[in-house]
Design a protein around this motif. Structure first.
Motif, PDB file in Angstrom:
ATOM      1  N   GLY A 199       1.947  31.543  -5.481  1.00 45.18           N
ATOM      2  CA  GLY A 199       0.693  31.803  -4.787  1.00 45.18           C
ATOM      3  C   GLY A 199       0.141  30.623  -4.028  1.00 45.18           C
ATOM      4  O   GLY A 199      -0.989  30.685  -3.512  1.00 45.18           O
ATOM      5  N   TRP A 200       0.921  29.533  -3.901  1.00 44.66           N
ATOM      6  CA  TRP A 200       0.451  28.331  -3.186  1.00 44.66           C
ATOM      7  C   TRP A 200       0.033  28.688  -1.768  1.00 44.66           C
ATOM      8  O   TRP A 200       0.703  29.443  -1.074  1.00 44.66           O
ATOM      9  N   ASP A 201      -1.093  28.093  -1.324  1.00 47.16           N
ATOM     10  CA  ASP A 201      -1.536  28.321   0.050  1.00 47.16           C
ATOM     11  C   ASP A 201      -1.911  27.028   0.762  1.00 47.16           C
ATOM     12  O   ASP A 201      -2.186  27.039   1.955  1.00 47.16           O
ATOM     13  N   GLY A 202      -1.932  25.913   0.033  1.00 47.41           N
ATOM     14  CA  GLY A 202      -2.247  24.623   0.643  1.00 47.41           C
ATOM     15  C   GLY A 202      -2.578  23.609  -0.436  1.00 47.41           C
ATOM     16  O   GLY A 202      -3.034  23.973  -1.522  1.00 47.41           O
ATOM     17  N   ASP A 203      -2.338  22.333  -0.159  1.00 46.02           N
ATOM     18  CA  ASP A 203      -2.712  21.295  -1.121  1.00 46.02           C
ATOM     19  C   ASP A 203      -2.943  19.974  -0.411  1.00 46.02           C
ATOM     20  O   ASP A 203      -2.530  19.777   0.744  1.00 46.02           O
ATOM     21  N   ARG A 204      -3.605  19.079  -1.121  1.00 40.34           N
ATOM     22  CA  ARG A 204      -3.909  17.756  -0.573  1.00 40.34           C
ATOM     23  C   ARG A 204      -4.110  16.791  -1.726  1.00 40.34           C
ATOM     24  O   ARG A 204      -4.802  17.111  -2.696  1.00 40.34           O
ATOM     25  N   MET A 205      -3.484  15.616  -1.636  1.00 38.77           N
ATOM     26  CA  MET A 205      -3.606  14.574  -2.654  1.00 38.77           C
ATOM     27  C   MET A 205      -4.247  13.325  -2.047  1.00 38.77           C
ATOM     28  O   MET A 205      -3.873  12.896  -0.949  1.00 38.77           O
ATOM     29  N   HIS A 206      -5.199  12.730  -2.791  1.00 40.81           N
ATOM     30  CA  HIS A 206      -5.747  11.414  -2.467  1.00 40.81           C
ATOM     31  C   HIS A 206      -5.434  10.462  -3.616  1.00 40.81           C
ATOM     32  O   HIS A 206      -5.507  10.858  -4.790  1.00 40.81           O
ATOM     33  N   PHE A 207      -5.124   9.212  -3.287  1.00 40.94           N
ATOM     34  CA  PHE A 207      -4.750   8.230  -4.295  1.00 40.94           C
ATOM     35  C   PHE A 207      -5.727   7.060  -4.272  1.00 40.94           C
ATOM     36  O   PHE A 207      -6.216   6.657  -3.205  1.00 40.94           O
ATOM     37  N   TYR A 208      -5.968   6.488  -5.458  1.00 43.94           N
ATOM     38  CA  TYR A 208      -6.967   5.432  -5.614  1.00 43.94           C
ATOM     39  C   TYR A 208      -6.403   4.306  -6.469  1.00 43.94           C
ATOM     40  O   TYR A 208      -5.536   4.511  -7.331  1.00 43.94           O
ATOM     41  N   GLN A 209      -6.952   3.098  -6.254  1.00 42.76           N
ATOM     42  CA  GLN A 209      -6.538   1.930  -7.026  1.00 42.76           C
ATOM     43  C   GLN A 209      -7.767   1.058  -7.287  1.00 42.76           C
ATOM     44  O   GLN A 209      -8.630   0.910  -6.415  1.00 42.76           O
ATOM     45  N   ASN A 210      -7.839   0.490  -8.513  1.00 44.21           N
ATOM     46  CA  ASN A 210      -8.969  -0.395  -8.815  1.00 44.21           C
ATOM     47  C   ASN A 210      -8.550  -1.856  -8.712  1.00 44.21           C
ATOM     48  O   ASN A 210      -7.394  -2.177  -8.416  1.00 44.21           O
TER      49      ASN A 210
ATOM     50  N   ALA B  24       0.828  -1.211   0.000  1.00 42.03           N
ATOM     51  CA  ALA B  24       0.000   0.000   0.000  1.00 42.03           C
ATOM     52  C   ALA B  24       0.861   1.259   0.000  1.00 42.03           C
ATOM     53  O   ALA B  24       0.577   2.226  -0.721  1.00 42.03           O
ATOM     54  N   PHE B  25       1.934   1.248   0.787  1.00 41.95           N
ATOM     55  CA  PHE B  25       2.787   2.440   0.806  1.00 41.95           C
ATOM     56  C   PHE B  25       3.512   2.617  -0.515  1.00 41.95           C
ATOM     57  O   PHE B  25       3.680   3.744  -0.994  1.00 41.95           O
ATOM     58  N   ARG B  26       3.959   1.518  -1.134  1.00 39.07           N
ATOM     59  CA  ARG B  26       4.615   1.628  -2.441  1.00 39.07           C
ATOM     60  C   ARG B  26       3.670   2.227  -3.475  1.00 39.07           C
ATOM     61  O   ARG B  26       4.055   3.084  -4.271  1.00 39.07           O
ATOM     62  N   THR B  27       2.423   1.787  -3.468  1.00 41.69           N
ATOM     63  CA  THR B  27       1.440   2.338  -4.397  1.00 41.69           C
ATOM     64  C   THR B  27       1.205   3.817  -4.117  1.00 41.69           C
ATOM     65  O   THR B  27       1.144   4.646  -5.038  1.00 41.69           O
ATOM     66  N   PHE B  28       1.087   4.155  -2.848  1.00 45.70           N
ATOM     67  CA  PHE B  28       0.896   5.547  -2.426  1.00 45.70           C
ATOM     68  C   PHE B  28       2.048   6.406  -2.934  1.00 45.70           C
ATOM     69  O   PHE B  28       1.845   7.464  -3.556  1.00 45.70           O
TER      70      PHE B  28
END
Length: 552
Positions: free
Chosen positions: A399-410, A127-131
């Motif tokens: 101008g960056w003020d914040g970010d967030r990434m979500h990852f998905y797998q089928n 899971a961490f490798r995929t992330f």
């Protein structure tokens, strides 16, 4: 005595190795204050050792003053006695510059690069490798067919110059010369700063599970160490009080170029911007003000890139809900955050990487997002700045003020992601979105809808996928999926708006100023803790960019 559970690793970058010419940026010399006031004992010339003091004091350690000569020839490696003398004097020199007294000098070991590189393998959950793979794919740094952890280990093995371990309270230096293990005194000095930071401020207290948080912490910790190293180098240079006495290794037979410049730049940001951040604080209140930073470290890499935002512009906590469809699952590694935050460092590195990437079919440097004259910080004498060589604050990232990434797998093992970024203003959000479209074009994307792009397999790109990018006020949301039809499976609101495919031409490619081999030699190193060392291969890469920039 020490904290047996400490696992905080540090590795050091030799800043001078990043510059084609070791020239100071405008004002660099001005921020190095006058030498510490000398006592009678300190003013003895380098040919004779002054008398030892009656008790320990700044500038003297284990029988050696900071300004005395030591009889050492490291052409055939260092004996144990020579190494001890070198470490003791370097410890005294760090005390003089940093104004802190060591409780004790840590033990120092020298290992070959070959030995160090072979120790970098790690095991991680699937899971961490995929992330991690998907995170670096989202930044267009490591392609789908590559293992991100292996690439990072290769980077680390090629360019680490040394590290300090709080758990062992010891330093390991990595020597490029495989047969005779030699010392680079600037690297040693850098690691000794980490040792005294640990004694004074407890480095194990500064941890983060995100890249932006790690770079924020490193902006303080590495910025402090690199600023001290910069001043150490000034004293070793022509006209400096230690000129002619500082040790440097002969040209090594190891090292070589690290494999990925994008990953390198993501992790190098604290080493470029951190010294300027520390220098600005020092000018306001001396080392006491720098020491106070450890009670209130920067909250984001943005605050290190833009010191005027420290303490006044906290990052936005970005909200992002899941909208994935049946057959897809969120990737959630155990015992860590289930999302990523790459910060302004990640955004800037993503846009700069094409300057050094080797994309089949594209000759020369891609300048549609950021060019060499924007990415490299030049001095008034047209040399690369020694204190702050790289510009992570250009318009598309500033101008960056914040970010967030979500990852998905089928269920078929395919991956996708959603990346949401909040900006200081709608204008900043639009500027990023436009630059992102240009980046997609560089990597071979065709626009297939108003907000939708597709990189076909036939492009030869390592990032063949579909992308959906929207702007809503000050917020940009990017959705990635294997195909345009599956974009809405990753996020139901991502309407592909597929139209008749209209090819977006590749960005105008300026003919390379050097041969393809010279322009496509990626190099980098990284670790998620302080310090790592640039090698000579990086000099050639940045010098090539400098030359190309002059021929625009």
């Amino acid at each position: 005595m020490r904290r047996a559970s400490a696992v905080f690793l540090t590795v050091v970058v030799v800043l001078a190795g990043l510059t084609p010419v070791a020239a100071a940026a405008p004002g660099d010399a001005a921020v190095d204050p006058a030498p510490v006031e000398a006592t009678t004992a300190q003013t003895a010339d380098n040919e004779s050792a002054p008398a030892d003091p009656e008790s320990d004091r700044l500038g003297w350690e284990n029988g050696y003053w900071h300004n005395e000569s030591i009889d050492i020839d490291q052409s055939d490696g260092l004996t144990e006695a020579e190494l001890n003398a070198t470490v003791s004097r370097a410890t005294a020199r760090v005390e003089v510059i940093r104004g802190l007294e060591f409780d004790m000098a840590p033990p120092v070991e020298i290992v070959s690069r070959e030995e160090f590189a072979s120790s970098g393998n790690r095991s991680s959950s699937e899971a961490f490798r995929t992330f991690d793979d998907t995170k670096f794919e989202a930044l267009f740094m490591i392609g789908e067919s590559e293992d991100s952890l292996e690439v990072q280990d290769e980077n680390r093995g090629a360019t680490v110059g040394g590290y300090y371990s709080p758990a062992a309270d010891s330093i390991v230096l990595v020597a490029d010369n495989q047969s005779e293990l030699q010392v680079d005194e600037l690297t040693l000095g850098h690691e000794l700063v980490h040792a005294i930071q640990d004694q004074e401020f407890n480095l194990t207290a500064y941890t983060s599970e995100t890249r932006d948080g790690a770079n924020a912490n490193s902006g303080l910790i590495e910025g402090d160490a690199n600023y001290v190293q910069h001043r150490y180098e000034q004293r070793c240079g022509e006209g400096g009080s230690w000129n002619g006495t500082c040790l440097s290794p002969e040209s090594g037979d190891g090292g070589g170029g690290p494999p990925n410049m994008g990953v390198y730049f993501l992790n190098y940001q604290p080493y470029s911007d951190g010294p300027s951040f520390i220098a600005a604080t020092y000018r306001q209140g001396g080392w006491a003000a720098v020491n106070d930073l450890y009670d209130a470290p920067p909250e984001s890499a943005e605050q290190v890139i833009h010191p005027d935002r420290y303490g006044t512009d906290p990052p936005t906590a970005v909200e992002l809900s899941d909208q994935h469809g049946e057959g897809w699952e969120r990737v959630r590694p155990e015992n860590r955050l289930a999302h990523a935050e790459v910060g302004q460092s990640g955004v800037a590195a993503m846009f700069a990487y094409p300057l050094y990437a080797d994309r089949p079919g594209v000759q020369g440097y891609a300048r549609n997002v950021v060019g060499p004259n924007t990415w490299l910080n030049y001095t008034d004498s047209q040399q690369l700045s020694q204190l702050d060589p790289l510009n992570y604050g250009f318009d598309a990232a500033a101008g960056w003020d914040g970010d967030r990434m979500h990852f998905y797998q089928n269920t078929a093992g395919e991956t996708g992601y959603v990346w949401r970024l909040v900006w200081d203003s709608p204008e900043d959000a639009t500027a990023f979105r436009d630059a992102y479209a240009e980046l997609l074009a560089y990597w071979g994307a065709e626009q297939v809808g108003e907000q939708t792009y597709h990189i076909p397999e036939s492009s030869g790109s390592s990032f063949a996928d579909a992308f959906h990018a929207t702007v809503n006020g000050d917020t940009v949301t990017i959705v990635n999926a294997p195909t345009t039809d599956s974009l809405s499976e990753i996020r139901s609101s991502a309407d592909p708006q597929v139209a008749t495919p209209t090819a977006t031409p590749d960005p105008t490619a300026t003919p390379a100023a050097t041969s393809p081999d010279e322009t496509a030699d990626p190099a980098t190193s990284t670790t998620n803790s302080p310090g790592f060392s640039a090698v000579t291969a990086l000099v050639a890469v940045l010098a090539a960019a400098l030359l190309a920039g002059r021929r625009r």
